[in-house]
Design a protein around this motif. Sequence first.
Motif, PDB file in Angstrom:
ATOM      1  N   SER A 142      47.544  43.378  36.990  1.00  0.00           N
ATOM      2  CA  SER A 142      46.331  44.024  37.477  1.00  0.00           C
ATOM      3  C   SER A 142      46.658  45.501  37.667  1.00  0.00           C
ATOM      4  O   SER A 142      47.814  45.878  37.855  1.00  0.00           O
ATOM      5  N   GLN A 181      41.673  41.239  38.455  1.00  0.00           N
ATOM      6  CA  GLN A 181      40.620  42.214  38.724  1.00  0.00           C
ATOM      7  C   GLN A 181      40.383  42.279  40.236  1.00  0.00           C
ATOM      8  O   GLN A 181      40.492  41.275  40.942  1.00  0.00           O
ATOM      9  N   PRO A 182      40.044  43.474  40.758  1.00  0.00           N
ATOM     10  CA  PRO A 182      39.797  43.613  42.189  1.00  0.00           C
ATOM     11  C   PRO A 182      38.462  43.005  42.598  1.00  0.00           C
ATOM     12  O   PRO A 182      37.514  42.968  41.811  1.00  0.00           O
ATOM     13  N   THR A 205      42.863  40.796  44.941  1.00  0.00           N
ATOM     14  CA  THR A 205      42.936  40.767  43.484  1.00  0.00           C
ATOM     15  C   THR A 205      42.788  39.330  43.029  1.00  0.00           C
ATOM     16  O   THR A 205      43.408  38.423  43.595  1.00  0.00           O
TER      17      THR A 205
END
Length: 331
Positions: free
Chosen positions: A76, A117-118, A127
């Motif tokens: 990420s 992905q956040p 995350t």
Amino acid sequence: MKFKRWRLSAAHPVVNASVALTLTFVLSACGNSDDAAPSQPASDRSETAAAAPQNELRAVWSTRPLDRNVRDIALSDGTGAMLAVSFEGSGLQMFNLEAERISEIAPYSIRALADGQPATIDGADVTIFPGVNDMGELNAYVYGDGLVAPVALPLPFETSAGVLGLCSTPTGDAESIMRLAFWTMASPERLTVGTLSTQDQEFVWTPADPEQQTTPIGACAFEDGRLRVSDTAARASALFQRNGTSALLTLDEDGALLAAQDGADAQEYSIRDGITITAPDAPVALAALGTAVAGGYPGGLIVIAGETTGGEHQAVFVDGGGLLSDRNAAD
């Protein structure tokens, strides 16, 4: 964004089950600054890689020997950038881009991971790594400050056919978490595509048009919203995109690293060992970031993982500064 309490039930128990159920984030994440292997300082990493011959990249950093053999990895980006490592048999653990362990090992059996992905859950920044477990089920593997280990939350998919693999990308929309694509045992030539978001405190899947391939899929990656697909000769793939130029990286069945830039034929790249770093001869997993905010990789970051020396597995960090040939891609 907040989820109803029943949505926060973990798919499997973890060490800090009570925290997983409430996501109150009152515990500190577990880290160990001694877990990174000695190598060059972060500011020197790109200089070492820049001296490498054409079609050769330099291993510049690594984790210490891991507790178990690696099965898959994913990255990420952003200020909270991290590396997720799933292990053979069972286990999921998070590392920062300094190769330090930042979580305990969670007891999940995961066959495939996609880019993290956040997102925001119960008001906390986390995350989310989408992944497929050994039963072919899709889960969101969540990690953030305060969690001792990643937590698995089920995603809203109903399919009688087990999922084989997946890939993800940011949406650029604050209301959505990620775009996601996956393929199944029943339809190995068909990509199911859509967007994962939240609505009324629930995960929501918004499907898009599926994409049909002519051969079974081995790996996929998103490039500017478009899917790039590799066949089953690919063990893994990742997109390395930097300043408008990109290369599709793949690991073939024998662990060779290939890069195809701007639709050209793929070329094989060798990984040169660092001063104190040994790269795996036949990596089993691959992840990449064209622009890495954290970790001291101004030329971008490639991570490969597999057996290095003495039968031990490590995640090895490779500076990608020499990968893209377009001079406009260089810093």
